[in-house]
Motif scaffolding. Structure first.
Motif, PDB file in Angstrom:
ATOM      1  N   HIS A 238       0.829  -1.203   0.000  1.00  0.00           N
ATOM      2  CA  HIS A 238       0.000   0.000   0.000  1.00  0.00           C
ATOM      3  C   HIS A 238       0.866   1.257   0.000  1.00  0.00           C
ATOM      4  CE1 HIS A 238      -3.283  -2.705   0.804  1.00  0.00           C
ATOM      5  NE2 HIS A 238      -2.626  -3.195   1.837  1.00  0.00           N
ATOM      6  N   ARG A 239       0.199   2.397  -0.085  1.00  0.00           N
ATOM      7  CA  ARG A 239       0.857   3.697   0.035  1.00  0.00           C
ATOM      8  C   ARG A 239       0.466   4.242   1.406  1.00  0.00           C
ATOM      9  NH1 ARG A 239      -1.502   6.899  -4.422  1.00  0.00           N
ATOM     10  NH2 ARG A 239      -3.225   5.469  -4.106  1.00  0.00           N
ATOM     11  N   VAL A 240       1.436   4.231   2.305  1.00  0.00           N
ATOM     12  CA  VAL A 240       1.139   4.491   3.713  1.00  0.00           C
ATOM     13  C   VAL A 240       1.936   5.687   4.225  1.00  0.00           C
ATOM     14  CG1 VAL A 240       1.117   3.500   6.033  1.00  0.00           C
ATOM     15  CG2 VAL A 240       0.784   2.008   4.037  1.00  0.00           C
ATOM     16  N   ARG A 241       1.239   6.521   4.977  1.00  0.00           N
ATOM     17  CA  ARG A 241       1.887   7.644   5.659  1.00  0.00           C
ATOM     18  C   ARG A 241       1.538   7.536   7.134  1.00  0.00           C
ATOM     19  NH1 ARG A 241       0.261  13.089   6.703  1.00  0.00           N
ATOM     20  NH2 ARG A 241      -1.688  12.756   5.571  1.00  0.00           N
ATOM     21  N   PHE A 242       2.507   7.849   7.998  1.00  0.00           N
ATOM     22  CA  PHE A 242       2.310   7.782   9.439  1.00  0.00           C
ATOM     23  C   PHE A 242       2.237   9.177  10.037  1.00  0.00           C
ATOM     24  CE2 PHE A 242       3.574   3.470   8.854  1.00  0.00           C
ATOM     25  CZ  PHE A 242       3.018   2.780   9.918  1.00  0.00           C
ATOM     26  N   VAL A 243       1.386   9.331  11.031  1.00  0.00           N
ATOM     27  CA  VAL A 243       1.270  10.565  11.788  1.00  0.00           C
ATOM     28  C   VAL A 243       1.269  10.187  13.270  1.00  0.00           C
ATOM     29  CG1 VAL A 243      -0.166  12.576  12.314  1.00  0.00           C
ATOM     30  CG2 VAL A 243      -0.091  11.668   9.962  1.00  0.00           C
ATOM     31  N   TRP A 244       2.184  10.793  14.024  1.00  0.00           N
ATOM     32  CA  TRP A 244       2.212  10.551  15.458  1.00  0.00           C
ATOM     33  C   TRP A 244       1.199  11.458  16.130  1.00  0.00           C
ATOM     34  CZ3 TRP A 244       3.323  13.641  19.724  1.00  0.00           C
ATOM     35  CH2 TRP A 244       3.389  12.960  20.941  1.00  0.00           C
ATOM     36  N   VAL A 245       0.430  10.891  17.073  1.00  0.00           N
ATOM     37  CA  VAL A 245      -0.508  11.679  17.876  1.00  0.00           C
ATOM     38  C   VAL A 245      -0.190  11.440  19.346  1.00  0.00           C
ATOM     39  CG1 VAL A 245      -2.363  11.698  16.167  1.00  0.00           C
ATOM     40  CG2 VAL A 245      -2.269   9.854  17.852  1.00  0.00           C
ATOM     41  N   LYS A 246      -0.436  12.434  20.143  1.00  0.00           N
ATOM     42  CA  LYS A 246      -0.213  12.309  21.583  1.00  0.00           C
ATOM     43  C   LYS A 246      -1.266  11.363  22.170  1.00  0.00           C
ATOM     44  CE  LYS A 246      -0.016  15.166  25.764  1.00  0.00           C
ATOM     45  NZ  LYS A 246       1.205  14.755  26.366  1.00  0.00           N
ATOM     46  N   GLY A 247      -0.812  10.379  22.908  1.00  0.00           N
ATOM     47  CA  GLY A 247      -1.723   9.421  23.526  1.00  0.00           C
ATOM     48  C   GLY A 247      -2.523  10.037  24.652  1.00  0.00           C
ATOM     49  N   HIS A 248      -3.714   9.533  24.860  1.00  0.00           N
ATOM     50  CA  HIS A 248      -4.590   9.958  25.958  1.00  0.00           C
ATOM     51  C   HIS A 248      -4.837  11.467  25.926  1.00  0.00           C
ATOM     52  CE1 HIS A 248      -3.989   5.913  27.436  1.00  0.00           C
ATOM     53  NE2 HIS A 248      -2.698   6.113  27.307  1.00  0.00           N
ATOM     54  N   ALA A 249      -4.954  11.984  24.707  1.00  0.00           N
ATOM     55  CA  ALA A 249      -5.188  13.421  24.540  1.00  0.00           C
ATOM     56  C   ALA A 249      -6.598  13.630  23.968  1.00  0.00           C
ATOM     57  CB  ALA A 249      -4.109  14.028  23.648  1.00  0.00           C
ATOM     58  N   GLN A 250      -6.719  14.601  23.097  1.00  0.00           N
ATOM     59  CA  GLN A 250      -8.032  14.976  22.566  1.00  0.00           C
ATOM     60  C   GLN A 250      -8.382  14.282  21.241  1.00  0.00           C
ATOM     61  OE1 GLN A 250     -10.068  16.786  24.439  1.00  0.00           O
ATOM     62  NE2 GLN A 250      -8.443  16.760  25.957  1.00  0.00           N
ATOM     63  N   THR A 251      -7.626  13.283  20.841  1.00  0.00           N
ATOM     64  CA  THR A 251      -7.909  12.596  19.581  1.00  0.00           C
ATOM     65  C   THR A 251      -8.913  11.480  19.862  1.00  0.00           C
ATOM     66  OG1 THR A 251      -5.626  13.051  18.927  1.00  0.00           O
ATOM     67  CG2 THR A 251      -6.862  11.479  17.579  1.00  0.00           C
ATOM     68  N   ALA A 252     -10.163  11.711  19.504  1.00  0.00           N
ATOM     69  CA  ALA A 252     -11.259  10.803  19.862  1.00  0.00           C
ATOM     70  C   ALA A 252     -11.010   9.381  19.370  1.00  0.00           C
ATOM     71  CB  ALA A 252     -12.581  11.330  19.317  1.00  0.00           C
ATOM     72  N   GLU A 253     -10.594   9.230  18.139  1.00  0.00           N
ATOM     73  CA  GLU A 253     -10.417   7.876  17.589  1.00  0.00           C
ATOM     74  C   GLU A 253      -9.216   7.165  18.214  1.00  0.00           C
ATOM     75  OE1 GLU A 253     -12.808   6.612  16.241  1.00  0.00           O
ATOM     76  OE2 GLU A 253     -13.879   8.173  15.150  1.00  0.00           O
ATOM     77  N   ASN A 254      -8.181   7.902  18.570  1.00  0.00           N
ATOM     78  CA  ASN A 254      -7.059   7.284  19.271  1.00  0.00           C
ATOM     79  C   ASN A 254      -7.516   6.817  20.655  1.00  0.00           C
ATOM     80  OD1 ASN A 254      -4.485   7.911  21.282  1.00  0.00           O
ATOM     81  ND2 ASN A 254      -3.975   6.773  19.425  1.00  0.00           N
ATOM     82  N   ASN A 255      -8.334   7.610  21.296  1.00  0.00           N
ATOM     83  CA  ASN A 255      -8.872   7.213  22.597  1.00  0.00           C
ATOM     84  C   ASN A 255      -9.770   5.984  22.454  1.00  0.00           C
ATOM     85  OD1 ASN A 255      -7.496   9.251  23.903  1.00  0.00           O
ATOM     86  ND2 ASN A 255      -9.218  10.675  23.804  1.00  0.00           N
ATOM     87  N   ARG A 256     -10.516   5.905  21.362  1.00  0.00           N
ATOM     88  CA  ARG A 256     -11.352   4.728  21.127  1.00  0.00           C
ATOM     89  C   ARG A 256     -10.465   3.485  20.965  1.00  0.00           C
ATOM     90  NH1 ARG A 256     -15.172   1.412  22.269  1.00  0.00           N
ATOM     91  NH2 ARG A 256     -15.898   0.195  20.506  1.00  0.00           N
ATOM     92  N   CYS A 257      -9.365   3.616  20.225  1.00  0.00           N
ATOM     93  CA  CYS A 257      -8.436   2.496  20.056  1.00  0.00           C
ATOM     94  C   CYS A 257      -7.859   2.057  21.390  1.00  0.00           C
ATOM     95  CB  CYS A 257      -7.307   2.866  19.098  1.00  0.00           C
ATOM     96  SG  CYS A 257      -7.836   2.999  17.397  1.00  0.00           S
ATOM     97  N   ASP A 258      -7.531   3.018  22.236  1.00  0.00           N
ATOM     98  CA  ASP A 258      -7.024   2.699  23.573  1.00  0.00           C
ATOM     99  C   ASP A 258      -8.065   1.896  24.348  1.00  0.00           C
ATOM    100  OD1 ASP A 258      -5.063   3.080  25.831  1.00  0.00           O
ATOM    101  OD2 ASP A 258      -6.824   4.077  26.679  1.00  0.00           O
ATOM    102  N   SER A 259      -9.315   2.319  24.286  1.00  0.00           N
ATOM    103  CA  SER A 259     -10.389   1.592  24.977  1.00  0.00           C
ATOM    104  C   SER A 259     -10.527   0.175  24.442  1.00  0.00           C
ATOM    105  CB  SER A 259     -11.727   2.320  24.819  1.00  0.00           C
ATOM    106  OG  SER A 259     -11.696   3.559  25.465  1.00  0.00           O
ATOM    107  N   LEU A 260     -10.460   0.021  23.116  1.00  0.00           N
ATOM    108  CA  LEU A 260     -10.541  -1.309  22.504  1.00  0.00           C
ATOM    109  C   LEU A 260      -9.381  -2.192  22.957  1.00  0.00           C
ATOM    110  CD1 LEU A 260     -11.499  -0.315  18.855  1.00  0.00           C
ATOM    111  CD2 LEU A 260     -12.953  -1.598  20.448  1.00  0.00           C
ATOM    112  N   ALA A 261      -8.171  -1.622  22.971  1.00  0.00           N
ATOM    113  CA  ALA A 261      -6.977  -2.383  23.339  1.00  0.00           C
ATOM    114  C   ALA A 261      -7.031  -2.824  24.800  1.00  0.00           C
ATOM    115  CB  ALA A 261      -5.719  -1.552  23.083  1.00  0.00           C
ATOM    116  N   VAL A 262      -7.402  -1.930  25.673  1.00  0.00           N
ATOM    117  CA  VAL A 262      -7.465  -2.253  27.093  1.00  0.00           C
ATOM    118  C   VAL A 262      -8.573  -3.275  27.360  1.00  0.00           C
ATOM    119  CG1 VAL A 262      -7.965  -1.308  29.395  1.00  0.00           C
ATOM    120  CG2 VAL A 262      -6.426  -0.087  27.838  1.00  0.00           C
ATOM    121  N   ALA A 263      -9.717  -3.100  26.719  1.00  0.00           N
ATOM    122  CA  ALA A 263     -10.816  -4.066  26.888  1.00  0.00           C
ATOM    123  C   ALA A 263     -10.396  -5.446  26.394  1.00  0.00           C
ATOM    124  CB  ALA A 263     -12.059  -3.589  26.143  1.00  0.00           C
TER     125      ALA A 263
END
Length: 155
Positions: free
Chosen positions: A110-135
């Motif tokens: 694929h053609r992939v680009r990465f973007v770093w986001v601060k964990g446990h911050a205001q990024t709703a979808e990153n927070n959703r992923c954290d919830s999924l991972a912990v669950a």
């Protein structure tokens, strides 16, 4: 074909300990969430596993994807080119070679680009992923073996 937006996160309770990953894939009006828990693993393995699973879930060869991750381990290894040097040296002395090889197979499709986001911050979808991972990590009835971790012991 539109760009697929991917959010990923990994978690390990105890590090090493039970762990899990969470993925959110967004394309147009489509949304898909993926997660899985493992009996014994590490946080870095779960961060990388999430990215592997996300890329493997893309249905079309050559898809354009932007991956948002709070893992410096993963994002820096790719954006700074370290993983390609590790590959040339056969991943000698590197942790998680099984997952890095898996990642590279999927990444190159694929053609992939990465973007770093601060964990446990205001990024709703990153927070959703954290919830999924912990669950997933806490779902003791459905934890599976991380065979790559087992094979490498406590590297």
């Amino acid at each position: 074909m539109s760009t697929i937006t991917i959010f990923t996160d990994g978690s390990a309770l105890g590090n090493p300990g039970p762990g899990g990953y969470g993925v959110v894939l967004l394309a147009g009006h489509h949304r898909k969430e993926l997660s899985q828990g493992f009996r014994r693993t590490t946080n870095n393995r779960m961060e990388l596993m999430a990215v592997c699973v996300a890329l493997e879930a893309l249905r079309f060869e050559g898809s354009e994807a932007v991956i948002y991750s709070d893992s410096r381990y993963v994002v820096d290894a790719v954006t700074k080119g370290w993983v390609f040097g590790w590959e040339k040296k056969g991943f000698a002395g590197k942790k998680n070679p099984d997952l890095w090889m898996r990642f590279l197979r999927a990444y190159r499709r694929h053609r992939v680009r990465f973007v770093w986001v601060k964990g446990h911050a205001q990024t709703a979808e990153n927070n959703r992923c954290d919830s999924l991972a912990v669950a997933a990590a806490n779902d003791s009835a459905h934890l599976i073996e991380d065979t790559g971790y087992t094979a490498t012991a406590d590297l």
